[in-house]
Design a protein around this motif. Structure first.
Motif, PDB file in Angstrom:
ATOM      1  N   GLY A 192      32.202  17.374  37.846  1.00 14.63           N
ATOM      2  CA  GLY A 192      31.686  17.468  39.241  1.00 14.63           C
ATOM      3  C   GLY A 192      30.100  17.394  39.759  1.00 14.63           C
ATOM      4  N   LEU A 193      29.410  17.251  38.589  1.00  7.82           N
ATOM      5  CA  LEU A 193      28.021  17.105  38.790  1.00  7.82           C
ATOM      6  C   LEU A 193      27.650  15.933  39.156  1.00  7.82           C
ATOM      7  CD1 LEU A 193      26.139  19.211  35.779  1.00  7.82           C
ATOM      8  CD2 LEU A 193      26.041  19.458  38.368  1.00  7.82           C
ATOM      9  N   LEU A 194      28.454  14.656  38.806  1.00  9.24           N
ATOM     10  CA  LEU A 194      27.930  13.226  39.224  1.00  9.24           C
ATOM     11  C   LEU A 194      29.134  12.961  40.100  1.00  9.24           C
ATOM     12  CD1 LEU A 194      27.301  11.717  35.544  1.00  9.24           C
ATOM     13  CD2 LEU A 194      25.673  11.914  37.897  1.00  9.24           C
ATOM     14  N   ASP A 195      28.605  12.093  41.222  1.00  7.12           N
ATOM     15  CA  ASP A 195      29.669  11.429  42.274  1.00  7.12           C
ATOM     16  C   ASP A 195      30.225  10.339  41.213  1.00  7.12           C
ATOM     17  OD1 ASP A 195      31.393  10.894  44.279  1.00  7.12           O
ATOM     18  OD2 ASP A 195      29.421  10.126  45.601  1.00  7.12           O
ATOM     19  N   ALA A 196      31.103  10.340  40.470  1.00  2.32           N
ATOM     20  CA  ALA A 196      31.786   9.377  39.871  1.00  2.32           C
ATOM     21  C   ALA A 196      32.898   9.659  39.301  1.00  2.32           C
ATOM     22  CB  ALA A 196      30.720   9.372  38.456  1.00  2.32           C
ATOM     23  N   THR A 197      33.613   8.475  39.082  1.00  3.95           N
ATOM     24  CA  THR A 197      35.160   8.703  38.483  1.00  3.95           C
ATOM     25  C   THR A 197      35.396   7.545  37.452  1.00  3.95           C
ATOM     26  OG1 THR A 197      35.988   7.277  40.424  1.00  3.95           O
ATOM     27  CG2 THR A 197      36.050   9.398  40.735  1.00  3.95           C
ATOM     28  N   THR A 198      36.280   7.788  36.437  1.00  3.23           N
ATOM     29  CA  THR A 198      36.403   6.924  35.282  1.00  3.23           C
ATOM     30  C   THR A 198      37.607   6.535  34.971  1.00  3.23           C
ATOM     31  OG1 THR A 198      34.325   7.788  34.540  1.00  3.23           O
ATOM     32  CG2 THR A 198      35.690   6.414  33.040  1.00  3.23           C
ATOM     33  N   SER A 199      38.094   5.299  34.980  1.00  2.00           N
ATOM     34  CA  SER A 199      39.454   4.854  34.488  1.00  2.00           C
ATOM     35  C   SER A 199      39.338   4.021  33.392  1.00  2.00           C
ATOM     36  CB  SER A 199      40.252   4.155  35.844  1.00  2.00           C
ATOM     37  OG  SER A 199      40.236   4.942  36.803  1.00  2.00           O
ATOM     38  N   PRO A 200      40.279   4.013  32.524  1.00  2.00           N
ATOM     39  CA  PRO A 200      40.347   2.888  31.347  1.00  2.00           C
ATOM     40  C   PRO A 200      40.534   1.495  31.921  1.00  2.00           C
ATOM     41  CG  PRO A 200      42.305   4.223  31.440  1.00  2.00           C
ATOM     42  CD  PRO A 200      41.635   4.751  32.568  1.00  2.00           C
ATOM     43  N   GLN A 201      39.618   0.796  31.289  1.00  2.00           N
ATOM     44  CA  GLN A 201      39.702  -0.811  31.548  1.00  2.00           C
ATOM     45  C   GLN A 201      40.626  -1.427  30.420  1.00  2.00           C
ATOM     46  OE1 GLN A 201      37.614  -1.741  34.311  1.00  2.00           O
ATOM     47  NE2 GLN A 201      38.267   0.638  34.312  1.00  2.00           N
ATOM     48  N   GLN A 202      40.898  -2.758  30.541  1.00  2.00           N
ATOM     49  CA  GLN A 202      41.766  -3.322  29.666  1.00  2.00           C
ATOM     50  C   GLN A 202      41.115  -3.526  28.484  1.00  2.00           C
ATOM     51  OE1 GLN A 202      43.480  -6.888  31.560  1.00  2.00           O
ATOM     52  NE2 GLN A 202      45.341  -5.764  32.173  1.00  2.00           N
ATOM     53  N   VAL A 203      39.889  -3.920  28.480  1.00  2.00           N
ATOM     54  CA  VAL A 203      39.334  -4.097  27.165  1.00  2.00           C
ATOM     55  C   VAL A 203      38.269  -3.118  26.762  1.00  2.00           C
ATOM     56  CG1 VAL A 203      37.746  -5.971  25.866  1.00  2.00           C
ATOM     57  CG2 VAL A 203      39.584  -6.519  27.483  1.00  2.00           C
ATOM     58  N   ARG A 204      37.936  -2.624  25.483  1.00  2.89           N
ATOM     59  CA  ARG A 204      36.811  -1.755  25.398  1.00  2.89           C
ATOM     60  C   ARG A 204      35.744  -2.673  25.161  1.00  2.89           C
ATOM     61  NH1 ARG A 204      35.812   2.847  22.553  1.00  2.89           N
ATOM     62  NH2 ARG A 204      37.893   3.641  23.002  1.00  2.89           N
ATOM     63  N   SER A 205      34.497  -1.987  25.665  1.00  2.00           N
ATOM     64  CA  SER A 205      33.230  -2.493  25.843  1.00  2.00           C
ATOM     65  C   SER A 205      32.386  -2.158  24.612  1.00  2.00           C
ATOM     66  CB  SER A 205      32.579  -2.169  26.952  1.00  2.00           C
ATOM     67  OG  SER A 205      33.253  -2.415  28.292  1.00  2.00           O
ATOM     68  N   THR A 265      17.425  -0.251  26.249  1.00  2.00           N
ATOM     69  CA  THR A 265      18.180  -0.849  25.348  1.00  2.00           C
ATOM     70  C   THR A 265      19.125   0.202  24.917  1.00  2.00           C
ATOM     71  OG1 THR A 265      17.173  -0.765  23.274  1.00  2.00           O
ATOM     72  CG2 THR A 265      16.043  -2.203  24.774  1.00  2.00           C
ATOM     73  N   GLY A 266      20.292  -0.250  24.439  1.00  2.00           N
ATOM     74  CA  GLY A 266      21.112   0.788  23.647  1.00  2.00           C
ATOM     75  C   GLY A 266      22.493   0.187  23.287  1.00  2.00           C
ATOM     76  N   PHE A 267      23.445   0.939  22.626  1.00  2.00           N
ATOM     77  CA  PHE A 267      24.591   0.280  22.281  1.00  2.00           C
ATOM     78  C   PHE A 267      25.744   0.837  23.149  1.00  2.00           C
ATOM     79  CE2 PHE A 267      28.124  -0.228  19.192  1.00  2.00           C
ATOM     80  CZ  PHE A 267      27.918  -1.512  18.651  1.00  2.00           C
ATOM     81  N   GLU A 268      26.719   0.085  23.715  1.00  2.00           N
ATOM     82  CA  GLU A 268      27.822   0.610  24.288  1.00  2.00           C
ATOM     83  C   GLU A 268      29.122   0.615  23.265  1.00  2.00           C
ATOM     84  OE1 GLU A 268      28.409  -1.100  27.889  1.00  2.00           O
ATOM     85  OE2 GLU A 268      28.262  -3.126  27.259  1.00  2.00           O
ATOM     86  N   ASN A 269      29.771   1.594  23.335  1.00  2.00           N
ATOM     87  CA  ASN A 269      31.435   1.615  22.735  1.00  2.00           C
ATOM     88  C   ASN A 269      32.091   2.646  23.808  1.00  2.00           C
ATOM     89  OD1 ASN A 269      33.608   1.711  21.240  1.00  2.00           O
ATOM     90  ND2 ASN A 269      32.754   2.294  19.486  1.00  2.00           N
ATOM     91  N   HIS A 270      32.854   1.769  24.585  1.00  2.00           N
ATOM     92  CA  HIS A 270      33.682   2.792  25.528  1.00  2.00           C
ATOM     93  C   HIS A 270      34.657   1.875  26.058  1.00  2.00           C
ATOM     94  CE1 HIS A 270      31.856   1.104  29.290  1.00  2.00           C
ATOM     95  NE2 HIS A 270      30.688   0.680  28.319  1.00  2.00           N
ATOM     96  N   ARG A 271      35.832   2.716  26.599  1.00  2.00           N
ATOM     97  CA  ARG A 271      36.942   1.833  27.147  1.00  2.00           C
ATOM     98  C   ARG A 271      36.975   2.392  28.796  1.00  2.00           C
ATOM     99  NH1 ARG A 271      43.273   1.882  26.560  1.00  2.00           N
ATOM    100  NH2 ARG A 271      43.396   0.397  28.131  1.00  2.00           N
ATOM    101  N   GLY A 272      36.455   3.386  28.918  1.00  2.00           N
ATOM    102  CA  GLY A 272      36.378   4.073  30.234  1.00  2.00           C
ATOM    103  C   GLY A 272      35.454   3.103  31.288  1.00  2.00           C
ATOM    104  N   GLY A 273      35.784   2.793  32.522  1.00  2.00           N
ATOM    105  CA  GLY A 273      34.795   2.215  33.528  1.00  2.00           C
ATOM    106  C   GLY A 273      34.529   3.066  34.433  1.00  2.00           C
ATOM    107  N   THR A 274      33.198   3.156  34.917  1.00  2.00           N
ATOM    108  CA  THR A 274      32.953   4.323  35.786  1.00  2.00           C
ATOM    109  C   THR A 274      32.389   3.773  37.124  1.00  2.00           C
ATOM    110  OG1 THR A 274      32.223   5.647  33.854  1.00  2.00           O
ATOM    111  CG2 THR A 274      31.343   6.151  36.116  1.00  2.00           C
ATOM    112  N   THR A 275      33.112   4.171  38.275  1.00  2.00           N
ATOM    113  CA  THR A 275      32.653   3.904  39.704  1.00  2.00           C
ATOM    114  C   THR A 275      31.839   4.893  40.040  1.00  2.00           C
ATOM    115  OG1 THR A 275      34.919   2.764  39.920  1.00  2.00           O
ATOM    116  CG2 THR A 275      33.800   3.256  42.117  1.00  2.00           C
ATOM    117  N   LEU A 276      30.705   4.565  40.687  1.00  2.00           N
ATOM    118  CA  LEU A 276      29.797   5.476  41.376  1.00  2.00           C
ATOM    119  C   LEU A 276      30.026   5.839  42.798  1.00  2.00           C
ATOM    120  CD1 LEU A 276      26.515   4.532  39.765  1.00  2.00           C
ATOM    121  CD2 LEU A 276      28.254   6.174  38.965  1.00  2.00           C
ATOM    122  N   GLY A 277      30.095   6.974  43.269  1.00  2.00           N
ATOM    123  CA  GLY A 277      30.227   7.314  44.920  1.00  2.00           C
ATOM    124  C   GLY A 277      28.880   7.171  45.554  1.00  2.00           C
TER     125      GLY A 277
END
Ligand code: GLN
Length: 236
Positions: free
Chosen positions: A116-129, A147-159
């Motif tokens: 609960g430190l971030l106003d954010a929720t995360t749900s899995p997306q169809q495709v891994r990024s 710049t960086g490298f991403e590897n995640h399936r979760g998609g994060t919605t900010l409040g």
């Protein structure tokens, strides 16, 4: 260790350190030492309570199961939450954004309450990024592309209480269609960028350090190798 030693908390590297993100703590320590500060990395493992007295904190990415263990530990020992409340900078990578949010759903659909430190929720997306990411920072405190490298399936919605860290110019980022990458709220900065991100983005490292030292800015460091790495990654 003297009273002026800057203490960098490396939080749960035993479960949240799968992608080399512990390197972020090394970058912070090294950039402090190069400027004449004493700096110590304090590793906080699953068998330790989380202290609230450190100067800044970093948390890395993880697989779903490890992420769940970390969430439980941070809820049981809320030292990180107390430190963030008093304004200590916190850098949260990938799974750590999800853990610090209100809740996240694992790839198997289980919903887990976060810290609960971030106003954010995360749900899995169809495709891994997976792949390289470049963003333009949103905060005025940063001026250079991240710049960086991403590897995640979760998609994060900010409040409404959280802002993005950057606007995506390449790659996916938070992955929910708003073009944002990362989350910033109070003294917490979250990003999906592995790398480790602070080796690839020294401006972000110095931003965290300036906040930890409570100064407006730090004297620049002339590190041609770091600049070379940045140029390579941005060109790739
Ligand atoms: N398990 C999370 C996801 O797939 C986080 C992955 C990570 O930290 N790289 O979204």
């Amino acid at each position: 260790m003297s009273e002026s030693t800057v203490r960098i908390g490396l939080v749960l590297p035993d479960v949240m350190g799968t992608y080399g993100d512990s390197g972020n703590a090394l970058v912070l320590q090294q950039r402090l030492r190069m400027r004449g500060h004493d700096a110590e990395i304090v590793e906080i493992g699953l068998s330790d309570p989380v202290p609230d007295s450190l100067d800044l904190y970093t948390l890395g990415g993880a697989e779903d199961s490890a992420q769940r263990l970390a969430t439980r530990h941070l809820q049981r020992y809320p030292g990180l939450q107390r430190a963030a409340e008093r304004g200590a900078p916190v850098l949260a990578i990938c799974a750590a954004i999800q853990v610090l949010g209100h809740w996240y759903e694992t790839s198997s659909g289980e919903r887990v309450d976060g810290v609960g430190l971030l106003d954010a929720t995360t749900s899995p997306q169809q495709v891994r990024s997976i792949g390289e990411v470049v963003t333009t920072p949103i905060t005025d405190a940063l001026s250079l592309p991240l710049t960086g490298f991403e590897n995640h399936r979760g998609g994060t919605t900010l409040g409404p209480d959280a802002r993005g860290l950057g606007r995506v110019t390449r790659g996916v980022g938070n992955g929910v269609g708003d073009g944002l990458e990362g989350a910033v709220q109070g003294s917490v900065i979250g990003t999906y960028l592995h790398g480790p991100v602070l080796a690839r983005n020294p401006e972000l490292a110095d931003h965290l350090l300036a906040r930890a030292l409570q100064v407006d800015s730090l004297p620049p460091l002339d590190l041609p190798e770091v600049e070379l790495l940045r140029r390579e990654r941005l060109r790739a």
